[in-house]
Design a protein around this motif. Structure first.
Motif, PDB file in Angstrom:
ATOM      1  N   GLU A   1      24.235 -86.712  46.946  1.00  0.00           N
ATOM      2  CA  GLU A   1      23.249 -86.999  45.915  1.00  0.00           C
ATOM      3  C   GLU A   1      22.010 -86.112  46.081  1.00  0.00           C
ATOM      4  N   THR A   2      21.678 -85.775  47.312  1.00  0.00           N
ATOM      5  CA  THR A   2      20.505 -84.931  47.534  1.00  0.00           C
ATOM      6  C   THR A   2      20.873 -83.448  47.607  1.00  0.00           C
ATOM      7  N   ASN A   3      22.129 -83.134  47.270  1.00  0.00           N
ATOM      8  CA  ASN A   3      22.599 -81.740  47.243  1.00  0.00           C
ATOM      9  C   ASN A   3      22.426 -81.034  48.575  1.00  0.00           C
ATOM     10  N   ARG A   4      22.642 -81.766  49.667  1.00  0.00           N
ATOM     11  CA  ARG A   4      22.484 -81.164  50.980  1.00  0.00           C
ATOM     12  C   ARG A   4      23.840 -80.650  51.452  1.00  0.00           C
TER      13      ARG A   4
ATOM     14  N   GLY B   1      10.805 -81.833  45.371  1.00  0.00           N
ATOM     15  CA  GLY B   1      11.562 -82.950  44.825  1.00  0.00           C
ATOM     16  C   GLY B   1      12.808 -83.212  45.649  1.00  0.00           C
ATOM     17  N   GLU B   2      13.538 -82.149  46.003  1.00  0.00           N
ATOM     18  CA  GLU B   2      14.772 -82.322  46.756  1.00  0.00           C
ATOM     19  C   GLU B   2      14.505 -82.913  48.135  1.00  0.00           C
ATOM     20  N   TYR B   3      13.488 -82.377  48.807  1.00  0.00           N
ATOM     21  CA  TYR B   3      13.236 -82.858  50.163  1.00  0.00           C
ATOM     22  C   TYR B   3      12.697 -84.281  50.147  1.00  0.00           C
ATOM     23  N   VAL B   4      11.823 -84.581  49.169  1.00  0.00           N
ATOM     24  CA  VAL B   4      11.284 -85.943  49.108  1.00  0.00           C
ATOM     25  C   VAL B   4      12.402 -86.925  48.780  1.00  0.00           C
ATOM     26  N   ASN B   5      13.345 -86.514  47.915  1.00  0.00           N
ATOM     27  CA  ASN B   5      14.518 -87.358  47.652  1.00  0.00           C
ATOM     28  C   ASN B   5      15.261 -87.658  48.944  1.00  0.00           C
TER      29      ASN B   5
ATOM     30  N   THR C   1      10.331 -79.087  56.459  1.00  0.00           N
ATOM     31  CA  THR C   1      10.858 -77.729  56.298  1.00  0.00           C
ATOM     32  C   THR C   1      10.778 -76.977  57.621  1.00  0.00           C
ATOM     33  N   LEU C   2       9.675 -77.198  58.350  1.00  0.00           N
ATOM     34  CA  LEU C   2       9.538 -76.528  59.641  1.00  0.00           C
ATOM     35  C   LEU C   2      10.561 -77.063  60.636  1.00  0.00           C
ATOM     36  N   ILE C   3      10.668 -78.422  60.696  1.00  0.00           N
ATOM     37  CA  ILE C   3      11.613 -79.027  61.636  1.00  0.00           C
ATOM     38  C   ILE C   3      13.027 -78.557  61.314  1.00  0.00           C
ATOM     39  N   GLU C   4      13.338 -78.495  60.005  1.00  0.00           N
ATOM     40  CA  GLU C   4      14.676 -78.062  59.610  1.00  0.00           C
ATOM     41  C   GLU C   4      14.956 -76.650  60.134  1.00  0.00           C
TER      42      GLU C   4
END
Lengths: 181, 328
Positions: B210-213, B244-248, B27-30
């Motif tokens: 699939e990861t809704n990105r 969940g989303e980020y781990v996916n 999240t920080l890197i993003e």
């Protein structure tokens, strides 16, 4: 030896839990009045069936069960139910009582039939587990069986699926035309 | 060469914590990467270079009030984020990250669990994870949440098909459904991103959807749906959905590394997990880069791309690969 016993007890516990989850969720499917909960119970039912497959050393079948039925198919059920709302017309809710009576009688007959068939077919073989080697239930073994022993059933299934897919396309295009008019 | 059960337990504990740490710092890197791409600084107040920002975020999320709508179905409302987070974390367990080591008298394998059908298991867990999003949106009893979960459902189901078809080529070339075998096969022959270039492209596009990105973030398109299925969620429940989303996304990147880029093998020097981590971060960076670069698609464009472009392409790819594998 103690370890092997502990393993057996663990298997037994998992079997009992999965079997009761299977029965419980099955009853829940038909007893909830809200279709959303029924669909969720059906997912639970399919998942506990997958656990039973795992205990039978059929990992591939278990994973495919979760992926196809508990995953893809049931998502569609939930999608439609959530879209129509929980209070949509439920055609079978509160049907006449003779229907329930017949349902109970029919399922009792099925149960007796299953027990009789299993009893006749297996004879004394139920008391000890059959030998399974490492490749039992592996994707390669299942694939080979599909293309040799069960080729006809496999091909018929594929044709049925193809017909269903074509039917879906035709139904979809038809409704689009009427919407455009 | 089997593992003692407590070694597996310790390893699972370490991996799951590493995974959550990666999520926190992702999240920080993003935010940093997005900021630099938009000529901003990004978070830089909490600790040196903003390095303590994830911890500050965590404390904030935990301390926030976890309210829920009066008409929500409470059991489902509470279970949904737990489910989506659990399946995401569990899916990572089959990803191989190293060749396996012998430490003292004990053998430590390079993945949490090694099953012969690990690829199917991963997809199966992924398909169960969708329920977290649908059930959460439905149980919130809110229009935005329901619309968001409908979109999530339609999008994830559509792209799951292409995603699964895209890896068929790799499975055919690796002749196995086990990720460990596929990695070994790539070391023996060549990395599959070359011959399976089409497969990689489809896998990546479908994976982003699939990861809704972004550019496929329609399920939570904030200009249309407030936040999609997690509109009514707050505090750590919202945090679990995010996790969940980020781990996916991490798992999918790891899967791309495993299937197409040789897993833990490097071009030189046997560094094992270091190579794996390096490649993993490269793939994750592309995910972030996409978010900073591309605008969101329209909904009909998304569906058309999934069903009319990616799926036929993936099918043709699988058929051609099958023919070539048999012929050569």
């Amino acid at each position: 030896m103690i370890l092997a016993d502990a393993g057996n007890i663990l298997v037994w516990i998992v079997w009992v839990v999965a079997a009761f989850a299977c029965l419980g969720s099955g009853i829940a499917v038909i007893s909830f009045s809200n279709p959303f909960y029924s669909a969720l119970s059906l997912i639970g039912n399919l998942a506990s069936l997958a656990v039973l497959y795992l205990l039978l050393a059929a990992e591939f079948v278990a994973a495919a069960q979760v992926l196809v039925y508990a995953g893809a198919v049931m998502v569609m059920f939930l999608f439609v139910i959530a879209y129509l709302g929980g209070h949509a017309d439920a055609p079978w809710a509160g049907g006449p009582s003779w229907q329930a009576l017949w349902a109970v009688a029919a399922s009792a007959a099925l149960l007796v039939e299953v027990i009789v068939v299993i009893g006749l077919k297996t004879g004394g073989r139920l008391s000890h587990s059959p030998p399974t080697d490492f490749s039992f239930g592996s994707p390669a073994t299942i694939g080979r069986l599909f293309l040799t022993d069960h080729l006809l059933a496999f091909e018929i299934t594929s044709i049925v699926l193809l017909i269903a897919a074509v039917g879906g396309v035709i139904l979809g295009s038809h409704s689009r035309e009427t919407a455009a008019e | 060469m089997t593992e003692v059960w407590w070694v597996s337990l310790i390893k699972a504990f370490v991996i799951i914590n590493l995974l959550m740490l990666t999520f926190a710092y992702m999240t920080l890197i993003e935010r940093k990467v997005l900021a630099r791409m938009q000529l901003r600084y990004g978070p830089n107040r909490a600790g040196p270079f903003g390095l303590l920002q994830p911890i500050a975020d965590l404390v904030k999320l935990i301390r926030k009030e976890a309210f829920f709508p009066a008409s929500a179905v409470d059991v489902l409302y509470i279970t949904a984020p737990v489910l989506s987070c659990f399946t995401a974390l569990a899916a990572f367990s089959v990803i191989p990250f190293g060749p396996g080591w012998t430490i003292g008298d004990y053998y430590v394998s390079g993945e949490v669990v090694n099953v012969s059908i690990s690829l199917i298991l991963l997809f199966a867990l992924g398909s169960l994870g969708i329920y977290g999003f649908i059930v959460g949106g439905w149980a919130s009893d809110s229009k935005y949440s329901l619309l968001g979960s409908m979109r999530t459902c339609a999008q994830m189901v559509s792209y799951e098909v292409s995603l699964t078809f895209a890896v068929l080529g790799v499975v055919l070339m690796g002749r196995s459904l086990s990720l460990v075998d596929i990695v070994h096969k790539q070391d023996e022959t060549f990395w599959f991103f070359g011959p399976q270039f089409v497969g990689l492209l489809i896998f990546f596009v479908a994976g982003v959807a699939e990861t809704n990105r972004p550019p496929f973030d329609l399920p939570e398109a904030d200009t249309e749906l407030v936040a999609g299925y997690h509109t009514e969620y707050s505090g750590m429940r919202f945090g679990l959905f995010q996790m969940g989303e980020y781990v996916n996304m991490i798992t999918l990147s790891a899967l791309a590394v495993t299937l197409f880029f040789g897993g833990w093998y490097g071009p030189w020097a046997p560094l094992g997990p270091l190579w794996f981590a390096l490649k993993l971060f490269a793939v994750i960076f592309i995910f972030l880069w996409l978010r900073a670069t591309l605008p969101r698609l329209r909904y009909d464009q998304l569906m058309r791309l999934g069903w009319k472009v990616l799926l036929p392409l993936a099918t043709v790819n699988a058929v051609v690969t099958a023919a070539l594998v048999v012929a050569l």
